[in-house]
Design an enzyme around this catalytic site. Structure first.
Site, PDB file in Angstrom:
ATOM      1  N   LYS A   9     -13.767   0.065  10.734  1.00  0.00           N
ATOM      2  CA  LYS A   9     -14.376   0.293   9.414  1.00  0.00           C
ATOM      3  C   LYS A   9     -14.532   1.787   9.136  1.00  0.00           C
ATOM      4  O   LYS A   9     -14.205   2.272   8.054  1.00  0.00           O
ATOM      5  CB  LYS A   9     -15.729  -0.419   9.367  1.00  0.00           C
ATOM      6  CG  LYS A   9     -16.200  -0.893   8.024  1.00  0.00           C
ATOM      7  CD  LYS A   9     -15.202  -1.759   7.298  1.00  0.00           C
ATOM      8  CE  LYS A   9     -14.742  -2.970   8.058  1.00  0.00           C
ATOM      9  NZ  LYS A   9     -13.642  -3.688   7.450  1.00  0.00           N
ATOM     10  N   GLU A  36     -11.160   3.372   8.581  1.00  0.00           N
ATOM     11  CA  GLU A  36     -10.539   3.005   7.304  1.00  0.00           C
ATOM     12  C   GLU A  36     -11.056   3.830   6.132  1.00  0.00           C
ATOM     13  O   GLU A  36     -10.271   4.282   5.296  1.00  0.00           O
ATOM     14  CB  GLU A  36     -10.846   1.527   6.981  1.00  0.00           C
ATOM     15  CG  GLU A  36     -10.023   0.514   7.694  1.00  0.00           C
ATOM     16  CD  GLU A  36     -10.423  -0.892   7.272  1.00  0.00           C
ATOM     17  OE1 GLU A  36      -9.537  -1.716   7.075  1.00  0.00           O
ATOM     18  OE2 GLU A  36     -11.642  -1.179   7.151  1.00  0.00           O
ATOM     19  N   GLU A  94     -14.668  -3.757  15.274  1.00  0.00           N
ATOM     20  CA  GLU A  94     -14.774  -3.800  13.821  1.00  0.00           C
ATOM     21  C   GLU A  94     -15.483  -2.546  13.294  1.00  0.00           C
ATOM     22  O   GLU A  94     -15.108  -1.992  12.257  1.00  0.00           O
ATOM     23  CB  GLU A  94     -15.515  -5.060  13.377  1.00  0.00           C
ATOM     24  CG  GLU A  94     -15.729  -5.191  11.882  1.00  0.00           C
ATOM     25  CD  GLU A  94     -14.434  -5.193  11.075  1.00  0.00           C
ATOM     26  OE1 GLU A  94     -13.348  -5.342  11.654  1.00  0.00           O
ATOM     27  OE2 GLU A  94     -14.513  -5.014   9.840  1.00  0.00           O
ATOM     28  N   TRP A 132       1.378   0.304  -4.784  1.00  0.00           N
ATOM     29  CA  TRP A 132       1.246   0.810  -3.420  1.00  0.00           C
ATOM     30  C   TRP A 132       2.676   1.026  -2.945  1.00  0.00           C
ATOM     31  O   TRP A 132       3.426   0.089  -2.728  1.00  0.00           O
ATOM     32  CB  TRP A 132       0.533  -0.209  -2.541  1.00  0.00           C
ATOM     33  CG  TRP A 132       0.177   0.301  -1.174  1.00  0.00           C
ATOM     34  CD1 TRP A 132      -0.915   1.046  -0.831  1.00  0.00           C
ATOM     35  CD2 TRP A 132       0.919   0.101   0.036  1.00  0.00           C
ATOM     36  NE1 TRP A 132      -0.891   1.318   0.526  1.00  0.00           N
ATOM     37  CE2 TRP A 132       0.215   0.760   1.072  1.00  0.00           C
ATOM     38  CE3 TRP A 132       2.113  -0.549   0.345  1.00  0.00           C
ATOM     39  CZ2 TRP A 132       0.664   0.765   2.391  1.00  0.00           C
ATOM     40  CZ3 TRP A 132       2.556  -0.541   1.656  1.00  0.00           C
ATOM     41  CH2 TRP A 132       1.829   0.100   2.662  1.00  0.00           C
ATOM     42  N   ASN A 192       5.840  -6.998  -6.986  1.00  0.00           N
ATOM     43  CA  ASN A 192       5.065  -6.756  -5.773  1.00  0.00           C
ATOM     44  C   ASN A 192       5.857  -7.330  -4.615  1.00  0.00           C
ATOM     45  O   ASN A 192       6.170  -8.523  -4.623  1.00  0.00           O
ATOM     46  CB  ASN A 192       3.692  -7.435  -5.875  1.00  0.00           C
ATOM     47  CG  ASN A 192       2.928  -7.377  -4.560  1.00  0.00           C
ATOM     48  OD1 ASN A 192       3.125  -6.464  -3.769  1.00  0.00           O
ATOM     49  ND2 ASN A 192       2.056  -8.342  -4.343  1.00  0.00           N
ATOM     50  N   ARG A 229      -5.473  -3.115  -4.985  1.00  0.00           N
ATOM     51  CA  ARG A 229      -4.243  -3.518  -4.321  1.00  0.00           C
ATOM     52  C   ARG A 229      -3.244  -2.367  -4.177  1.00  0.00           C
ATOM     53  O   ARG A 229      -2.230  -2.494  -3.501  1.00  0.00           O
ATOM     54  CB  ARG A 229      -3.587  -4.657  -5.098  1.00  0.00           C
ATOM     55  CG  ARG A 229      -4.444  -5.898  -5.218  1.00  0.00           C
ATOM     56  CD  ARG A 229      -3.701  -6.981  -5.960  1.00  0.00           C
ATOM     57  NE  ARG A 229      -2.529  -7.413  -5.227  1.00  0.00           N
ATOM     58  CZ  ARG A 229      -2.545  -8.359  -4.294  1.00  0.00           C
ATOM     59  NH1 ARG A 229      -3.671  -8.963  -3.991  1.00  0.00           N
ATOM     60  NH2 ARG A 229      -1.439  -8.684  -3.666  1.00  0.00           N
ATOM     61  N   HIS A 247     -12.552   4.442  32.622  1.00  0.00           N
ATOM     62  CA  HIS A 247     -11.177   4.381  33.137  1.00  0.00           C
ATOM     63  C   HIS A 247     -10.226   5.128  32.194  1.00  0.00           C
ATOM     64  O   HIS A 247      -9.146   4.632  31.863  1.00  0.00           O
ATOM     65  CB  HIS A 247     -10.736   2.923  33.303  1.00  0.00           C
ATOM     66  CG  HIS A 247     -11.537   2.180  34.333  1.00  0.00           C
ATOM     67  ND1 HIS A 247     -11.369   2.337  35.696  1.00  0.00           N
ATOM     68  CD2 HIS A 247     -12.561   1.301  34.191  1.00  0.00           C
ATOM     69  CE1 HIS A 247     -12.221   1.576  36.353  1.00  0.00           C
ATOM     70  NE2 HIS A 247     -12.971   0.928  35.452  1.00  0.00           N
TER      71      HIS A 247
END
Length: 587
Positions: free
Chosen positions: A469, A472, A465, A77, A103, A30, A488
């Site tokens: 991925k 990331e 996706e 974070w 948090n 987290r 295009h």
């Protein structure tokens, strides 16, 4: 997007420092900018904290020799203030008698801080969180008992939060929640209160979900919660989770991400079986049939699953609009519409805010989450669940495939398609057997800095996706486009050696072949993830699927494995991508 844990021991022999460390390692997904622990014992509150990982922090400060009956732990974070030792949680008041972890985001912290400084309070960090212990201290100075002071502090806050606090000489953990996740675990020898269930899963599967507006405390013999000043009957909130503790460990895999990709067959089948037994599905189908418009709202990977679902609906004549959750304000609905909200954690703030806006317009909400009684589920009219179990890796893998499982199931029910979803497990396992091929592609892509992912039809959300991925976790700049759109604009960037990954689900095959040739003509290195028919790219993974409606279950594990091996080849940790956290609970 931080991880918080509080543990109150009911057994003096419990190694609380070790248990806190273990819980923090399970919460580190987290946030991993900094770590801190507070131990409340007979001599007061011992706080140790530092920038870096849980493991580095524990070695540096010898956390295992901390003593106390109540512990707080935090993985951060950063939102306010740089990731530094002094900005790490817990934060203390002036006297060192109140320790707080948090948090979320306190929007009015500047005003509160200025007011507290004018009253003589001294601050040591740049964080918004530090106002909370000082507020508690200030209200206690004015004669309030601790719980009243804590509630007064919480009522001063404007923002989102899950807050835990301990006070010297009191064997309690005070808590409050507004938007950010918080769940209590009722163990035989200890009480836990945490951002996420897997953190304490080895110790208990009995949970109490804390809801928005709740404020309370846990003590050795009591869980007390009140909401809007009214005491809550905690017994009505008690649930048993069926997750296994082993699902929160790597079990021999190098990374959680790899383990979770390999858990996809079971996760998807559990989801499909769960949907099959859930009577809510029939209610949802009826509602969708009668809807003027279906709005599918989600973020990140969940958005791609939602986009796939929305496209399936459009093909059967339904008016369906996929909406990126953070852009919800662009869409107005009415009571004849239905909103399908998708969130792995069920705590994504953008999705929650979207739900609230659409409910103001009178539109019923169907939620699809992986966490029972999550915030998104609680705010919905119809609750559906994936049953993927806990996902620790930051990058969504088995939860994405499980979302596809739930949504394809729902679509088949809605349009009357007879799909043998029993075959999904075999399809996924067939793809996993090609992990060696995915590894080769991932290793080749790991040498590149940019890539395109192109697809057509239902291949587009899967291409999106795939690009997300690898972006990331391998930090490769990747963009996804409908292959027909590539000429295009995007093709202008293609030159010798530029990698282009084609997701070929079999739709518009000849047109996609033409796109491959266009890219090859400009020197691109082409890769193919193809179902049943080869595109003749430079390197190609051929997947075999009998029923084309099950194609996404073949493609999903491959795009995940490619990204995983690209990340590992670059020497990165795919479980801890920089600047990311598992659950996005800030705006």
């Amino acid at each position: 997007m931080c991880g918080i844990i509080g543990i109150l021991s009911k057994d003096p022999s419990l190694p609380l420092a070790t248990i806190t460390y273990e819980c923090l390692t399970r919460l580190e997904y987290r946030g991993y900018d900094s770590v801190g622990v507070a131990a409340l014992g007979e001599k007061g509150i011992d706080v140790r904290k530092a920038k870096g990982s849980v493991e580095e922090f524990a070695k540096k400060y010898n956390v295992f020799n901390m003593r106390g009956e109540v512990f707080l732990g935090h993985t951060r974070w950063a939102t306010h203030g740089q990731p530094t030792d002094y900005n790490a949680h817990p934060h203390l008041d002036c006297s060192g008698s109140v320790a707080v972890i948090h948090n979320g985001t306190i929007r009015n912290f500047v005003e509160l801080k200025e007011e507290l400084i004018s009253l003589g309070h001294k601050f040591k960090s740049e964080t918004d969180t530090e106002v909370i212990p000082h507020l508690v201290e200030e209200f206690k100075k004015r004669g309030m008992d601790t719980f009243t002071a804590f509630k007064a502090a919480i009522s001063s806050l404007n923002g989102t939060y899950a807050v835990l606090a301990v006070v010297k000489d009191e064997k309690r953990i005070y808590f409050a929640k507004n938007f950010n996740p918080l769940v209590i675990g009722l163990g035989e020898k200890a009480i836990f209160i945490s951002s996420d269930i897997p953190s304490f899963l080895p110790y208990t599967k009995t949970i109490v979900v804390v809801q928005n507006g709740d404020v309370g405390y846990v003590s050795e013999n009591q869980v007390y919660i009140e909401n809007n000043g009214v005491a809550v009957d905690v017994r009505e909130r008690v649930h048993q989770v069926d997750w296994d503790a082993s699902s929160a460990s790597k079990e021999g895999y190098e990374h959680f991400m790899l383990k979770e990709i390999y858990e996809s067959p079971e996760a998807v089948m559990d989801t499909i079986y769960g949907m099959d037994k859930d009577r809510t599905v029939e209610e949802v189908v009826k509602r969708l049939e009668e809807s003027r418009m279906v709005i599918v709202v989600a973020a990140g990977t969940s958005y791609h699953a939602g986009l796939y679902f929305s496209m399936l609906l459009q093909r059967y004549g339904y008016t369906s609009i996929p909406v990126v959750a953070s852009e919800f304000y662009n869409v107005k609905t009415n009571p004849d519409d239905t909103v399908v909200a998708i969130s792995q954690s069920g705590e994504t703030l953008d999705v929650i805010l979207a739900i609230r806006r659409f409910k103001e317009y009178g539109s019923p909400v169907v939620s699809l989450t992986n966490v029972i009684e999550s915030a998104v589920a609680r705010e919905s009219d119809f609750k559906l669940y994936t049953r993927a179990g806990p996902e620790i890796g930051v990058a969504a893998t088995k939860t994405f495939t499980s979302q596809l499982g739930a949504l394809v199931y729902l679509w088949a029910k809605l349009v009357g398609e007879k799909v043998d979803l029993e075959k999904v497990e075999k399809v996924i396992r067939g793809s996993l057997n090609l992990s060696g091929e995915a590894r080769k592609v991932g290793e080749e892509l790991s040498k590149k800095e940019n890539a395109y992912y192109l697809g057509r039809g239902l291949g587009v959300p899967l291409a999106m996706e795939g690009a997300l991925k690898i972006k990331e976790i391998a930090y490769i700049h990747a963009e996804a486009y409908p292959a027909g759109e590539s000429k295009h604009g995007p093709i202008a960037l293609v030159s010798k050696g530029f990698p282009v990954v084609f997701v070929n689900t079999g739709e518009l095959f000849e047109e996609l072949q033409s796109n491959v040739q266009e890219m090859k003509a400009r020197g691109a290195v082409t890769f193919g993830i193809s179902v049943n028919r080869k595109l003749n790219t430079d390197r190609e993974i051929l997947l075999s699927v009998e029923d084309e409606r099950l194609n996404p279950f073949a493609v999903a594990p491959i795009i995940q494995l490619i990204a995983y091996y690209a990340s590992v080849s670059r020497g990165l940790n795919p479980d801890r991508p920089r600047n990311l956290a598992k659950t996005v609970t800030v705006e």
